[in-house]
Motif scaffolding. Structure first.
Motif, mmCIF file in Angstrom:
data_model
loop_
_atom_site.group_PDB
_atom_site.id
_atom_site.type_symbol
_atom_site.label_atom_id
_atom_site.label_comp_id
_atom_site.label_asym_id
_atom_site.label_seq_id
_atom_site.Cartn_x
_atom_site.Cartn_y
_atom_site.Cartn_z
ATOM 1 N N LEU A 89 -14.365 -11.128 6.524
ATOM 2 C CA LEU A 89 -15.729 -11.682 6.577
ATOM 3 C C LEU A 89 -16.705 -10.813 5.794
ATOM 4 O O LEU A 89 -17.580 -11.321 5.091
ATOM 5 N N LYS A 90 -16.550 -9.514 5.926
ATOM 6 C CA LYS A 90 -17.467 -8.571 5.273
ATOM 7 C C LYS A 90 -17.200 -8.444 3.774
ATOM 8 O O LYS A 90 -18.124 -8.446 2.966
ATOM 9 N N LEU A 91 -15.925 -8.343 3.385
ATOM 10 C CA LEU A 91 -15.562 -8.022 2.007
ATOM 11 C C LEU A 91 -15.345 -9.242 1.110
ATOM 12 O O LEU A 91 -15.366 -9.116 -0.106
ATOM 13 N N LYS A 92 -15.076 -10.406 1.688
ATOM 14 C CA LYS A 92 -14.826 -11.648 0.936
ATOM 15 C C LYS A 92 -13.791 -11.440 -0.183
ATOM 16 O O LYS A 92 -14.062 -11.659 -1.353
ATOM 17 N N PRO A 93 -12.572 -11.022 0.190
ATOM 18 C CA PRO A 93 -11.549 -10.785 -0.838
ATOM 19 C C PRO A 93 -11.032 -12.096 -1.427
ATOM 20 O O PRO A 93 -11.150 -13.158 -0.810
ATOM 21 N N ASP A 94 -10.448 -12.000 -2.611
ATOM 22 C CA ASP A 94 -9.802 -13.154 -3.231
ATOM 23 C C ASP A 94 -8.415 -13.375 -2.626
ATOM 24 O O ASP A 94 -7.961 -14.503 -2.491
ATOM 25 N N VAL B 23 -7.914 -3.077 -4.656
ATOM 26 C CA VAL B 23 -7.851 -3.108 -3.198
ATOM 27 C C VAL B 23 -9.232 -2.719 -2.681
ATOM 28 O O VAL B 23 -9.672 -1.595 -2.854
ATOM 29 N N VAL B 24 -9.907 -3.690 -2.063
ATOM 30 C CA VAL B 24 -11.268 -3.451 -1.581
ATOM 31 C C VAL B 24 -11.301 -3.025 -0.121
ATOM 32 O O VAL B 24 -12.335 -2.599 0.386
ATOM 33 N N GLY B 25 -10.157 -3.145 0.563
ATOM 34 C CA GLY B 25 -10.107 -2.737 1.958
ATOM 35 C C GLY B 25 -8.690 -2.713 2.487
ATOM 36 O O GLY B 25 -7.809 -3.388 1.968
ATOM 37 N N TYR C 230 -9.495 -9.102 -9.387
ATOM 38 C CA TYR C 230 -9.210 -9.819 -8.153
ATOM 39 C C TYR C 230 -9.274 -8.830 -6.998
ATOM 40 O O TYR C 230 -8.655 -7.773 -7.037
ATOM 41 N N ARG C 231 -10.023 -9.194 -5.978
ATOM 42 C CA ARG C 231 -10.269 -8.320 -4.832
ATOM 43 C C ARG C 231 -9.215 -8.584 -3.758
ATOM 44 O O ARG C 231 -9.033 -9.715 -3.344
ATOM 45 N N ILE C 232 -8.552 -7.510 -3.312
ATOM 46 C CA ILE C 232 -7.461 -7.641 -2.355
ATOM 47 C C ILE C 232 -7.760 -6.855 -1.081
ATOM 48 O O ILE C 232 -8.230 -5.724 -1.134
ATOM 49 N N LEU C 233 -7.460 -7.499 0.056
ATOM 50 C CA LEU C 233 -7.512 -6.850 1.358
ATOM 51 C C LEU C 233 -6.072 -6.745 1.849
ATOM 52 O O LEU C 233 -5.343 -7.740 1.855
ATOM 53 N N VAL C 234 -5.653 -5.541 2.243
ATOM 54 C CA VAL C 234 -4.308 -5.300 2.770
ATOM 55 C C VAL C 234 -4.423 -5.136 4.283
ATOM 56 O O VAL C 234 -5.246 -4.353 4.758
ATOM 57 N N VAL C 235 -3.591 -5.891 5.031
ATOM 58 C CA VAL C 235 -3.619 -5.820 6.492
ATOM 59 C C VAL C 235 -2.193 -5.617 7.000
ATOM 60 O O VAL C 235 -1.337 -6.476 6.807
ATOM 61 N N ASP C 236 -1.956 -4.476 7.631
ATOM 62 C CA ASP C 236 -0.643 -4.191 8.217
ATOM 63 C C ASP C 236 -0.847 -3.148 9.304
ATOM 64 O O ASP C 236 -1.568 -2.172 9.097
ATOM 65 N N ASP C 237 -0.209 -3.341 10.460
ATOM 66 C CA ASP C 237 -0.387 -2.402 11.560
ATOM 67 C C ASP C 237 0.400 -1.108 11.380
ATOM 68 O O ASP C 237 0.212 -0.163 12.131
ATOM 69 N N GLU C 238 1.257 -1.050 10.387
ATOM 70 C CA GLU C 238 1.954 0.197 10.066
ATOM 71 C C GLU C 238 1.168 0.866 8.942
ATOM 72 O O GLU C 238 1.218 0.436 7.789
ATOM 73 N N GLN C 239 0.446 1.925 9.295
ATOM 74 C CA GLN C 239 -0.459 2.575 8.353
ATOM 75 C C GLN C 239 0.248 3.026 7.082
ATOM 76 O O GLN C 239 -0.290 2.856 5.983
ATOM 77 N N MET C 240 1.462 3.535 7.195
ATOM 78 C CA MET C 240 2.178 3.989 6.002
ATOM 79 C C MET C 240 2.452 2.825 5.051
ATOM 80 O O MET C 240 2.346 2.970 3.838
ATOM 81 N N LEU D 223 0.616 1.066 -4.408
ATOM 82 C CA LEU D 223 1.396 0.292 -5.379
ATOM 83 C C LEU D 223 0.522 -0.674 -6.166
ATOM 84 O O LEU D 223 0.673 -0.815 -7.382
ATOM 85 N N ILE D 224 -0.379 -1.354 -5.478
ATOM 86 C CA ILE D 224 -1.251 -2.327 -6.144
ATOM 87 C C ILE D 224 -2.153 -1.625 -7.152
ATOM 88 O O ILE D 224 -2.309 -2.076 -8.281
#
Length: 150
Positions: free
Chosen positions: A45-50, A30-32, A2-12, A20-21
């Motif tokens: 749009l680019k990575l098409k994560p699940d 984690v694909v991005g 399963y492809r996961i994209l993580v989005v958070d404005d706190e880089q840490m 962790l994932i």
């Protein structure tokens, strides 16, 4: 996988979630990683994560607006919201957008893993249903072709 994209404005936090994932799951990759909602929408749009794991409150574009935009363009990802705010209005908006899960920060590892397992199982079950539907459609098409020959 399963492809996961993580989005958070706190880089840490974003990088920590990626770690962790990758450390604690076998079926997830984690694909991005994106550090704001606008970057997250472009990456989706680019990575098409699940699965997209996103913070709600971010600079540039918040997580809810990012989800709206991703859904508008038809990326069929599942969403898990992360938030340091247990505000019901956010949860209500997330539910209206079809978000699968809502996790409050600080994130417990086991809660993260359990949530990912639950969403992955949901995706797996959907794919099984779609596969059965495709198989049924093929069978019906073959039957129709056979009946036309008589």
């Amino acid at each position: 996988m399963y492809r996961i994209l993580v989005v958070d404005d706190e880089q840490m936090i974003a990088d920590g979630l990626k770690f962790l994932i990758e450390k604690g799951t076998q079926d997830c990759e984690v694909v991005g990683v994106a550090y704001d909602g606008a970057e997250g929408a472009a990456s989706a749009l680019k990575l098409k994560p699940d699965i997209i794991l996103t913070d709600i409150r971010m600079y540039e574009m918040d997580g809810l607006e990012m989800i709206r935009r991703i859904k508008q363009v038809g990326v069929p990802a599942r969403f898990i919201i992360l938030s340091g705010y247990a505000d019901f209005s956010y949860a209500k908006q997330a539910i209206a957008l079809g978000v699968e899960e809502y996790i409050t920060k600080p994130i417990e590892e086991e809660e993260l893993y359990g949530t990912l397992r639950k969403v992955c199982l949901s995706i797996h079950q959907q794919k099984l249903k779609e596969g059965r539907l495709t198989s049924l459609e093929e069978t019906m098409s073959e039957y129709d072709q056979g009946m036309k020959q008589y």
